[in-house]
Design an enzyme around this catalytic site. Structure first.
Site, PDB file in Angstrom:
ATOM      1  N   GLU A  95      -2.506  -8.932   3.161  1.00  0.00           N
ATOM      2  CA  GLU A  95      -2.857  -9.499   4.474  1.00  0.00           C
ATOM      3  C   GLU A  95      -4.350  -9.396   4.764  1.00  0.00           C
ATOM      4  O   GLU A  95      -4.848 -10.029   5.697  1.00  0.00           O
ATOM      5  CB  GLU A  95      -2.035  -8.819   5.581  1.00  0.00           C
ATOM      6  CG  GLU A  95      -2.489  -7.435   5.991  1.00  0.00           C
ATOM      7  CD  GLU A  95      -2.079  -6.298   5.055  1.00  0.00           C
ATOM      8  OE1 GLU A  95      -2.305  -5.131   5.424  1.00  0.00           O
ATOM      9  OE2 GLU A  95      -1.544  -6.569   3.956  1.00  0.00           O
ATOM     10  N   CYS A  99       0.846  -1.198   0.000  1.00  0.00           N
ATOM     11  CA  CYS A  99       0.000   0.000   0.000  1.00  0.00           C
ATOM     12  C   CYS A  99       0.885   1.253   0.000  1.00  0.00           C
ATOM     13  O   CYS A  99       1.606   1.492  -0.958  1.00  0.00           O
ATOM     14  CB  CYS A  99      -0.999  -0.039   1.153  1.00  0.00           C
ATOM     15  SG  CYS A  99      -2.344   1.160   0.957  1.00  0.00           S
ATOM     16  N   HIS A 149      -3.799  -4.641  -0.085  1.00  0.00           N
ATOM     17  CA  HIS A 149      -3.372  -5.235   1.188  1.00  0.00           C
ATOM     18  C   HIS A 149      -3.466  -6.755   1.086  1.00  0.00           C
ATOM     19  O   HIS A 149      -4.551  -7.315   1.272  1.00  0.00           O
ATOM     20  CB  HIS A 149      -4.271  -4.744   2.330  1.00  0.00           C
ATOM     21  CG  HIS A 149      -4.014  -3.340   2.725  1.00  0.00           C
ATOM     22  ND1 HIS A 149      -3.065  -2.981   3.653  1.00  0.00           N
ATOM     23  CD2 HIS A 149      -4.573  -2.181   2.297  1.00  0.00           C
ATOM     24  CE1 HIS A 149      -3.057  -1.664   3.793  1.00  0.00           C
ATOM     25  NE2 HIS A 149      -3.958  -1.156   2.978  1.00  0.00           N
TER      26      HIS A 149
END
Length: 195
Positions: free
Chosen positions: A177, A77, A175
């Protein structure tokens, strides 16, 4: 394999560490230069503004290390955006590792900003092995246009770089994750297949 998340103090470090740990990769969060130098793979996450991120990197004496590391590094990001030359967000010079400028999304009727949510990403690069046309989770108001170092693209009011790469430096605008199975596959690809 030693995996280190660079502690920039402006990212949700815990969610990335939790994701890596869940995948069986024992990750450490650190800003200690000696420890960072011993890493096999590095993650550079970031949320907030480029100005804040660069200020923190300078305060923690991390800029020289990041600019000179030869280890594979994945910016996430804002961590991707600061790999470039400059961010239009508060007119901030960044790390100058990859030749691009981060720009504000072009306003377009029917689109709201930030670009937030799931979007399809297109790539044939090894980082995206097994992920052609996969959806990833985005939250951003600034983007990197398509260019020489784009290895994945996406579209939201305009086409933009979902991922960039030069030498040992990789970046993803989304992202991983927070991107469920697709994000886990991408992280595994970076750790197992890159570098």
């Amino acid at each position: 394999m030693k995996i280190i998340i660079i502690d920039t103090a402006c990212a949700n470090l815990a969610s990335l560490k939790f994701c890596l740990d869940r995948l069986g990769f024992n990750a450490t969060i650190s800003r200690d230069l000696k420890e960072l130098e011993s890493a096999d793979k590095l993650f550079l996450p970031g949320v907030g503004t480029a100005k804040e991120a660069m200020k923190n990197l300078e305060q923690f004496n991390l800029i020289d290390f990041i600019q000179n590391t030869k280890k594979p590094l994945l910016g996430i990001c804002l961590g991707m955006q600061i790999l470039g030359n400059f961010s239009e967000e508060l007119n901030q010079e960044t790390l100058k590792l990859i030749d691009f400028t981060t720009q504000k999304f072009k306003a377009k009727e029917g689109f709201t900003f930030p670009h937030m949510g799931w979007n399809e990403v297109y790539s044939s690069h090894a980082l995206f092995k097994g992920l052609e046309g996969a959806y990833f989770y985005f939250v951003h108001s600034y983007c990197v246009g398509l260019g020489k170092y784009t290895i994945a693209d996406c579209e939201y009011s305009q086409k933009f770089s979902a991922s960039v790469m030069k030498d040992n430096f990789y970046g993803v605008q989304f992202h991983p994750e927070r991107s469920s199975e697709a994000g886990e596959i991408l992280i595994s690809n970076f750790i197992k297949d890159i570098g």
